[in-house]
Design a protein around this motif. Structure first.
Motif, PDB file in Angstrom:
ATOM      1  N   PHE A   1       0.839  -1.204   0.000  1.00 40.84           N
ATOM      2  CA  PHE A   1       0.000   0.000   0.000  1.00 40.84           C
ATOM      3  C   PHE A   1       0.876   1.257   0.000  1.00 40.84           C
ATOM      4  CE2 PHE A   1      -1.868   3.197   2.941  1.00 40.84           C
ATOM      5  CZ  PHE A   1      -2.964   3.594   2.198  1.00 40.84           C
ATOM      6  N   ILE A   2       1.905   1.270   0.834  1.00 43.43           N
ATOM      7  CA  ILE A   2       2.813   2.416   0.900  1.00 43.43           C
ATOM      8  C   ILE A   2       3.568   2.576  -0.418  1.00 43.43           C
ATOM      9  CG2 ILE A   2       4.863   3.355   2.051  1.00 43.43           C
ATOM     10  CD1 ILE A   2       3.893   1.989   4.629  1.00 43.43           C
ATOM     11  N   THR A   3       4.053   1.461  -0.955  1.00 45.49           N
ATOM     12  CA  THR A   3       4.796   1.500  -2.215  1.00 45.49           C
ATOM     13  C   THR A   3       3.925   2.015  -3.359  1.00 45.49           C
ATOM     14  OG1 THR A   3       6.198  -0.343  -1.508  1.00 45.49           O
ATOM     15  CG2 THR A   3       6.117   0.127  -3.866  1.00 45.49           C
ATOM     16  N   ALA A   4       2.676   1.535  -3.421  1.00 42.87           N
ATOM     17  CA  ALA A   4       1.751   1.991  -4.465  1.00 42.87           C
ATOM     18  C   ALA A   4       1.477   3.488  -4.336  1.00 42.87           C
ATOM     19  CB  ALA A   4       0.447   1.206  -4.387  1.00 42.87           C
ATOM     20  N   SER A   5       1.415   3.979  -3.098  1.00 48.47           N
ATOM     21  CA  SER A   5       1.188   5.409  -2.861  1.00 48.47           C
ATOM     22  C   SER A   5       2.414   6.219  -3.246  1.00 48.47           C
ATOM     23  CB  SER A   5       0.842   5.648  -1.390  1.00 48.47           C
ATOM     24  OG  SER A   5      -0.306   4.909  -1.008  1.00 48.47           O
ATOM     25  N   PHE A   6       3.596   5.661  -2.986  1.00 51.86           N
ATOM     26  CA  PHE A   6       4.850   6.359  -3.280  1.00 51.86           C
ATOM     27  C   PHE A   6       5.112   6.442  -4.793  1.00 51.86           C
ATOM     28  CE2 PHE A   6       9.443   6.197  -4.104  1.00 51.86           C
ATOM     29  CZ  PHE A   6       9.854   7.363  -3.471  1.00 51.86           C
ATOM     30  N   THR A   7       4.826   5.366  -5.501  1.00 55.50           N
ATOM     31  CA  THR A   7       5.123   5.319  -6.938  1.00 55.50           C
ATOM     32  C   THR A   7       4.068   5.995  -7.799  1.00 55.50           C
ATOM     33  OG1 THR A   7       4.039   3.151  -7.116  1.00 55.50           O
ATOM     34  CG2 THR A   7       6.426   3.172  -6.686  1.00 55.50           C
ATOM     35  N   GLY A   8       2.896   6.274  -7.216  1.00 52.76           N
ATOM     36  CA  GLY A   8       1.837   6.911  -7.986  1.00 52.76           C
ATOM     37  C   GLY A   8       0.804   5.948  -8.532  1.00 52.76           C
ATOM     38  N   ARG A   9       0.957   4.656  -8.237  1.00 61.27           N
ATOM     39  CA  ARG A   9      -0.084   3.708  -8.673  1.00 61.27           C
ATOM     40  C   ARG A   9      -1.377   3.945  -7.893  1.00 61.27           C
ATOM     41  NH1 ARG A   9       4.045  -0.042  -8.042  1.00 61.27           N
ATOM     42  NH2 ARG A   9       2.916  -1.081  -6.351  1.00 61.27           N
ATOM     43  N   ARG A  10      -1.231   4.407  -6.661  1.00 60.85           N
ATOM     44  CA  ARG A  10      -2.388   4.832  -5.866  1.00 60.85           C
ATOM     45  C   ARG A  10      -2.331   6.353  -5.756  1.00 60.85           C
ATOM     46  NH1 ARG A  10      -2.939   6.173  -0.394  1.00 60.85           N
ATOM     47  NH2 ARG A  10      -5.126   6.188   0.271  1.00 60.85           N
ATOM     48  N   LEU A  11      -3.441   7.008  -6.086  1.00 53.62           N
ATOM     49  CA  LEU A  11      -3.485   8.465  -6.104  1.00 53.62           C
ATOM     50  C   LEU A  11      -4.541   8.989  -5.130  1.00 53.62           C
ATOM     51  CD1 LEU A  11      -3.384   8.943  -9.988  1.00 53.62           C
ATOM     52  CD2 LEU A  11      -1.462   9.227  -8.396  1.00 53.62           C
ATOM     53  N   MET A  12      -4.503  10.281  -4.894  1.00 59.09           N
ATOM     54  CA  MET A  12      -5.536  10.938  -4.105  1.00 59.09           C
ATOM     55  C   MET A  12      -6.845  10.933  -4.899  1.00 59.09           C
ATOM     56  SD  MET A  12      -3.260  14.195  -2.798  1.00 59.09           S
ATOM     57  CE  MET A  12      -4.651  15.014  -2.002  1.00 59.09           C
ATOM     58  N   PRO A  13      -7.995  11.105  -4.236  1.00 56.36           N
ATOM     59  CA  PRO A  13      -9.271  11.144  -4.964  1.00 56.36           C
ATOM     60  C   PRO A  13      -9.283  12.189  -6.074  1.00 56.36           C
ATOM     61  CG  PRO A  13      -9.680  10.944  -2.614  1.00 56.36           C
ATOM     62  CD  PRO A  13      -8.203  11.142  -2.774  1.00 56.36           C
ATOM     63  N   SER A  14      -8.505  13.252  -5.912  1.00 56.25           N
ATOM     64  CA  SER A  14      -8.444  14.306  -6.926  1.00 56.25           C
ATOM     65  C   SER A  14      -7.606  13.908  -8.128  1.00 56.25           C
ATOM     66  CB  SER A  14      -7.854  15.582  -6.308  1.00 56.25           C
ATOM     67  OG  SER A  14      -6.519  15.359  -5.869  1.00 56.25           O
ATOM     68  N   GLY A  15      -6.905  12.749  -8.034  1.00 56.89           N
ATOM     69  CA  GLY A  15      -6.037  12.313  -9.117  1.00 56.89           C
ATOM     70  C   GLY A  15      -4.590  12.746  -8.949  1.00 56.89           C
ATOM     71  N   LYS A  16      -4.302  13.488  -7.875  1.00 57.20           N
ATOM     72  CA  LYS A  16      -2.941  13.956  -7.631  1.00 57.20           C
ATOM     73  C   LYS A  16      -2.154  12.916  -6.841  1.00 57.20           C
ATOM     74  CE  LYS A  16      -4.444  18.761  -7.583  1.00 57.20           C
ATOM     75  NZ  LYS A  16      -4.654  19.961  -6.751  1.00 57.20           N
ATOM     76  N   LYS A  17      -0.854  13.023  -6.905  1.00 60.48           N
ATOM     77  CA  LYS A  17       0.016  12.084  -6.206  1.00 60.48           C
ATOM     78  C   LYS A  17      -0.035  12.325  -4.703  1.00 60.48           C
ATOM     79  CE  LYS A  17       4.592   9.985  -6.642  1.00 60.48           C
ATOM     80  NZ  LYS A  17       5.915  10.050  -7.315  1.00 60.48           N
ATOM     81  N   ILE A  18       0.115  11.253  -3.951  1.00 58.65           N
ATOM     82  CA  ILE A  18       0.106  11.347  -2.490  1.00 58.65           C
ATOM     83  C   ILE A  18       1.281  12.207  -2.035  1.00 58.65           C
ATOM     84  CG2 ILE A  18       0.112  10.047  -0.322  1.00 58.65           C
ATOM     85  CD1 ILE A  18      -2.266   9.385  -2.102  1.00 58.65           C
ATOM     86  N   ARG A  19       1.028  13.128  -1.098  1.00 55.39           N
ATOM     87  CA  ARG A  19       2.072  14.042  -0.631  1.00 55.39           C
ATOM     88  C   ARG A  19       3.102  13.322   0.234  1.00 55.39           C
ATOM     89  NH1 ARG A  19      -2.762  16.671   0.272  1.00 55.39           N
ATOM     90  NH2 ARG A  19      -2.645  16.133   2.479  1.00 55.39           N
ATOM     91  N   ASN A  20       4.317  13.865   0.251  1.00 60.74           N
ATOM     92  CA  ASN A  20       5.404  13.269   1.034  1.00 60.74           C
ATOM     93  C   ASN A  20       5.071  13.211   2.518  1.00 60.74           C
ATOM     94  OD1 ASN A  20       7.037  12.801  -1.194  1.00 60.74           O
ATOM     95  ND2 ASN A  20       8.032  14.805  -1.059  1.00 60.74           N
ATOM     96  N   GLY A  21       4.416  14.266   3.027  1.00 59.10           N
ATOM     97  CA  GLY A  21       4.038  14.276   4.439  1.00 59.10           C
ATOM     98  C   GLY A  21       3.091  13.141   4.781  1.00 59.10           C
ATOM     99  N   THR A  22       2.158  12.866   3.885  1.00 57.08           N
ATOM    100  CA  THR A  22       1.214  11.766   4.088  1.00 57.08           C
ATOM    101  C   THR A  22       1.929  10.426   4.036  1.00 57.08           C
ATOM    102  OG1 THR A  22      -0.555  13.086   3.087  1.00 57.08           O
ATOM    103  CG2 THR A  22      -0.915  10.712   3.250  1.00 57.08           C
ATOM    104  N   LEU A  23       2.867  10.277   3.115  1.00 60.09           N
ATOM    105  CA  LEU A  23       3.644   9.037   3.021  1.00 60.09           C
ATOM    106  C   LEU A  23       4.421   8.784   4.301  1.00 60.09           C
ATOM    107  CD1 LEU A  23       5.004   9.389  -0.625  1.00 60.09           C
ATOM    108  CD2 LEU A  23       3.305   7.731   0.175  1.00 60.09           C
ATOM    109  N   GLN A  24       4.938   9.843   4.901  1.00 63.70           N
ATOM    110  CA  GLN A  24       5.665   9.706   6.162  1.00 63.70           C
ATOM    111  C   GLN A  24       4.740   9.215   7.266  1.00 63.70           C
ATOM    112  OE1 GLN A  24       9.034  10.284   5.993  1.00 63.70           O
ATOM    113  NE2 GLN A  24       9.092   9.274   7.973  1.00 63.70           N
TER     114      GLN A  24
END
Length: 355
Positions: free
Chosen positions: A19-42
């Motif tokens: 789940f974390i890896t998918a969020s980091f690489t962009g395979r999983r995105l925010m509902p708006s279609g934008k990439k997950i922020r670094n702060g959220t990944l942390q």
């Protein structure tokens, strides 16, 4: 002859890592279609470490059972499993780690996001047991500077001259932040190309890091003076760039120098019960203990509302979405201030004072 049930399990921590890896690489995105922020990944990584520590303490490997074509008895057993996890993990976060509702709520939101990802993105039948992971929201009123306090920092030359060079720099950054209302990251990334000089006056024009929204912020004369003061010293940036930790420390010292050191208890909630958060020395907090880099943004928004700027215009400057819970906190602060003024007016009426 009874039909044998076919079951399959997923291990929670490996799925969490995917789940974390998918969020980091962009395979999983925010509902708006934008990439997950670094702060959220942390924050995801911190939550992962907590689950890892919990597993080690419980000496049990957490697993997620796939529920395709299972009996009601089997599903009930799985429901009991996750109810037990919720109770024990909550106890671990509250009692072992000493966290408050606000942080515990954030951890469970991440775990629920993980389960939603497995169910919706990977299309695996894991049930909806995670929807019962509920923690009380810790609603608190943020501490901000009053207009009188902000005015002192802006115009009191005698106070400014009493400060060291480093604290004068901190004051300038803090005043600028309390005026434009940007988050610390956006404030420190603010470049000279973001300053627009138009016939109607100078403004900041940028897209914020958190929401990506375009923000246009008119600048008053004293903010322009701050820009000019550091123009030759900051390269392509508008302000001197300080880390969040360094700026937090210096802001508190600035508040102490201003004389704002009166006691102001910090109240938060643990399992819905109000508790006082003391300093690391076990003392009741003072006003300056509440003041951080976040206070700049909160003060800017509150000041604009207090000065009569309508909510829609303030939201356009701050980048808050309509109905934002965070923005509503600032409205509450303003209402408390107005209530105090109304009560004072009523008292003056009873005492016969001239208005």
């Amino acid at each position: 002859m009874q039909k044998k049930q076919i079951t399959k399990q997923l291990l929670l921590l490996p799925e969490f890592q995917k789940f974390i890896t998918a969020s980091f690489t962009g395979r999983r995105l925010m509902p708006s279609g934008k990439k997950i922020r670094n702060g959220t990944l942390q924050q995801y990584k911190y939550a992962y470490l907590l689950v890892e520590q919990f597993e080690a303490r419980q000496k049990e490997t957490l697993r997620i059972q796939l529920l395709k074509h299972n009996s009601l008895r089997f599903i009930q057993k799985e429901k009991n499993y996750w109810e037990r996890f919720y109770r024990h993990f909550s106890s671990f976060l509250y009692k072992d780690k000493g966290y408050l509702d606000r942080y515990v709520n954030g951890v469970f939101k991440i775990i629920k996001a993980l389960f939603n990802y497995i169910a919706t993105e990977k299309m695996l039948p894991i049930g909806e047991f995670h929807k019962k992971f509920r923690v009380p929201e810790d609603s608190f009123t943020p501490v901000v500077l009053s207009p009188q306090q902000l005015r002192l920092l802006i115009i009191n030359k005698e106070f400014e001259d009493s400060l060291s060079t480093s604290l004068q720099r901190t004051k300038d950054i803090f005043v600028f932040g309390c005026t434009v209302g940007l988050r610390h990251w956006d404030l420190m990334q603010l470049k000279k190309i973001n300053i627009q000089d138009a016939p109607e006056g100078m403004s900041i024009v940028l897209h914020t890091q958190k929401t990506g929204a375009e923000v246009r912020i008119p600048l008053p004369g004293y903010a322009i003076d701050i820009i000019e003061k550091y123009k030759k010293k900051t390269g392509r940036y508008v302000l001197p760039r300080l880390s969040g930790g360094n700026l937090n420390f210096q802001i508190k010292l600035l508040m102490k120098m201003a004389g704002w050191d009166y006691y102001l208890p910090k109240i938060r909630h643990r399992q819905g019960i109000a508790v006082e958060v003391k300093t690391k020395y076990g003392e009741t907090c003072r006003f300056y203990d509440h003041i951080t880099i976040h206070t700049m943004r909160r003060t800017a928004i509150t000041t604009l509302l207090l000065m009569g700027v309508d909510e829609i215009s303030v939201r356009r400057i701050s980048g808050h979405a309509p109905g934002s819970r965070e923005f509503f906190r600032y409205v509450v602060v303003v209402q408390d201030y107005l209530n105090a003024k109304v009560r004072k007016a009523h008292q003056k009426l009873l005492e016969g004072d001239e208005i």
